[in-house]
Design an enzyme around this catalytic site. Structure first.
Site: not given
Length: 655
Positions: A60, A75
């Site tokens: 992620h 992010h």
């Protein structure tokens, strides 16, 4: 750095200043200046050109280093570290060079929302203090790859003019440990890109206000059973200081123990709960050695094929050396499983490796091999107590039991042995007690159950070849889980010794093929999860080479339904094997053992039956698994399989 640096939107949606994103770590600029996008699409692109320096194991977060000296973090989502990579598909890896606007990932926003997480895609310049003088963000609706921010870099030497705010990390680590309740209150500790994450025995013992106000700490958060101390970019330094303050046994390769789940009420719910927990421990203990098992299984299968083709003599030293390469991981499996099971259950890994060595000790193996395991023959004694010494090579379950026992004994020993004697006396007593319990109690119980199973199998074979094929085929791999399949081996050996062939081994061969076919269905159906696809491919080859452990523990048993769809295929294969009176004239089974089904007097109906039964097994197991065994989104990210190797260090996760 020269001139203004242009940065792009990583995804289509609503661009906002970083202060408006829904993660306080980023919104408070703890990770540096930047911006966010509330996405309305799935495709993620690189906001800058540069080199990929970081790819989070949970997929992620991706970090870049640009030619202009910026360190940029993308992010995807808030707290999506807890999703183990499931909603993400990456198209870059560490070391790759990318161009601004290049597609780097896909994020399943619906899956993220369904998991209760926020989908904000955040771009942060993590070396802001050293590289950025000013940033201007163009808020509003944007498309992926559209310019959204302009960065004015610092002039050479300008960064050094800023106050350093230096933190004494060793002291900070000690202070944090003290205020989370001390060493005795810490179960384990890990870290991500921004936070030191504690598993505490009692969160109420932690002094939140004191920790929040420490120099170097940004905030405290509690989520997912973790007590999270928010640090920011210096998290690695603080984590090392915390581990140093905690002492041996924390951090590094030690696996964090999640909070214990609540046991449901009722006999059946409890039974399901404990069985599910047992399967979880078994699969988790096996995962670190799945790659080794798959490779060794393929090697053993190829070696058997070479020998059956008379290209190599089984008595030659070449054969012995190669066989040792393929067989050692199975022979010493108690040592490996002892190590990994201890990690999973919280026992001392080195001590459990020693206990595994006791069970695989050559002298004990020789004693066990002199007697049949289908009867409770007394072949030894322990302090005058007559016992049956079993063969533990190739075994799994006894070491799972040993690790569980050790996890209960270790705290008691630490509590009752004085510090001056603990280093020597505690491991000595633990090895003695655990080894004795397994050899004197657990092993004989498994042997006794195996003897009853062997008698039942022999009776079933005499009653009806077809029915025995159906039942044994459907449930044989269940016996493998608990080591009870050792009941079958002496029966097979006896059949071959007395008649020259074995119908029972032919049924067992069908179960191997079924497990491989199920893994093959996972390989074919899986599109996004590349790690799982690789495991499934290797497990398929291994099972077809006669070793089912990688398929069983790496995929099929781990995901439950796949194991049972495979068993449906093996039940059909066993039924046809019995109906067609298939026999084996050797031990090597599955597809690579086809030569074992050829009658030394010439090819007959047994070989034809083997081909028919094998084909049916593959088709049924494959189709059942493909259609009903799983959905790809159910397969959790298998990054742990790649990173958890014996002796490897747990890499940091991204927040």
């Amino acid at each position: 750095m020269k001139g203004t640096v242009k940065m792009l939107a990583p995804v289509s949606g609503q661009a906002v200043d970083i202060t408006e994103v829904h993660d306080p770590m980023f919104s408070e600029k703890a990770m540096g200046e930047g911006y966010g996008v509330f996405p309305n699409s799935h495709e993620i692109v690189a906001p800058v050109s540069g080199k990929v320096m970081l790819v989070a194991s949970t997929k992620h977060a991706i970090g870049f280093s640009t030619a202009d000296g910026l360190e940029v973090l993308v992010h995807m989502g808030v707290d999506t570290v807890e999703l183990n990579g499931t909603p993400f598909e990456l198209f870059v890896k560490e070391g790759d060079s990318v161009k601004a606007g290049q597609k780097i990932a896909l994020m399943d926003t619906e899956a993220v929302k369904k998991a209760g997480k926020v989908t904000d895609v955040i771009v942060a310049i993590t070396n802001t203090a050293k590289a950025v003088k000013e940033i201007h963000v163009n808020a509003g609706v944007v498309k992926a790859g559209q310019e959204v921010a302009q960065v004015e870099p610092m002039a050479p030497g300008e960064a050094t003019a800023r106050p350093s705010g230096k933190v004494n990390y060793d002291q900070l680590g000690k202070d944090i440990v003290k205020n989370v309740g001390g060493v005795s209150n810490v179960e384990n500790v890990i870290h991500c890109i921004t936070r030191v994450r504690f598993y505490l025995k009692d969160d109420n013992k932690a002094n939140d206000d004191v920790i929040k106000n420490m120099n170097g700490v940004l905030d405290v958060a509690k989520a997912g059973g973790q007590y999270q101390v928010v640090i920011g970019p210096a998290v690695n330094d603080v984590f090392d200081a915390v581990v140093k303050a905690l002492g041996p046994g924390f951090g590094g390769d030690t696996q964090a123990q999640a909070p214990k789940a609540k046991v449901p009420k009722g006999v059946w719910p409890k039974t399901k709960f404990y069985f599910s927990a047992l399967i979880g421990v078994i699969t988790a203990s096996m995962m670190p050695v799945i790659g080794l098992l798959a490779a060794s299984g393929i090697l053993k299968g190829l070696l058997a094929l070479i020998v059956s083709a008379n290209w190599l003599s089984a008595k030659s030293s070449t054969y012995m050396i190669i066989n040792a390469m393929g067989d050692s991981v199975f022979y010493f499996l108690p040592i490996l499983v002892g190590f990994t099971a201890a990690k999973r259950l919280g026992a001392n890994q080195i001590i459990m490796g020693v206990v595994g060595g006791v069970l695989a000790y050559p002298t004990l193996v020789q004693v066990a091999s002199k007697t049949t395991s289908t009867a409770m023959n007394v072949n030894g004694d322990f302090f005058g107590i007559p016992i049956h010494i079993a063969n533990y090579t190739y075994s799994i379950f006894p070491m799972i039991a040993a690790a569980w026992i050790a996890s209960k004994i270790e705290p008691w020993l630490k509590k009752h042995i004085v510090m001056s004697l603990r280093m020597i006396l505690s491991p000595l007593l633990e090895v003695f007690i655990v080894s004795a319990v397994i050899i004197v109690v657990v092993g004989p119980i498994i042997t006794l159950l195996s003897s009853y199973l062997a008698s039942g199998i022999v009776a079933l074979l005499k009653f009806s070849p077809a029915i025995s094929g159906l039942i044994i085929g459907g449930f044989y791999q269940c016996l493998v889980i608990f080591g009870l399949h050792w009941a079958v081996i002496p029966v097979v050996a006896s059949q071959i010794a007395t008649t020259g062939h074995s119908a029972l081994n032919a049924i067992v061969s069908a179960t191997m093929i079924a497990q491989g076919a199920a893994a093959m269905a996972v390989f074919v159906k899986t599109k996004k999860n590349i790690d799982m696809k690789q495991i499934a491919g290797a497990a398929t080859l291994s099972a077809f080479a006669g070793v089912t452990e990688p398929a069983m523990y790496g995929i099929n048993l781990k995901y439950g339904r796949i194991f049972w769809t495979a068993n449906i295929g093996s039940a059909v294969g066993g039924l046809l094997t019995g109906l067609l009176h298939v026999d084996m004239w050797g031990f090597a089974g599955s597809l690579i053992g086809f030569a074992s089904f050829i009658n030394p007097k010439g090819i007959d109906a047994s070989f034809t039956g083997y081909l028919i039964a094998s084909a049916a097994t593959i088709v049924v197991s494959f189709v059942c698994t493909y259609l009903f065994g799983f959905k790809e989104e159910d397969l959790e990210s298998s990054h742990a399989v790649e990173k958890v190797r014996l002796g490897s260090r747990e890499p940091a996760q991204a927040n």
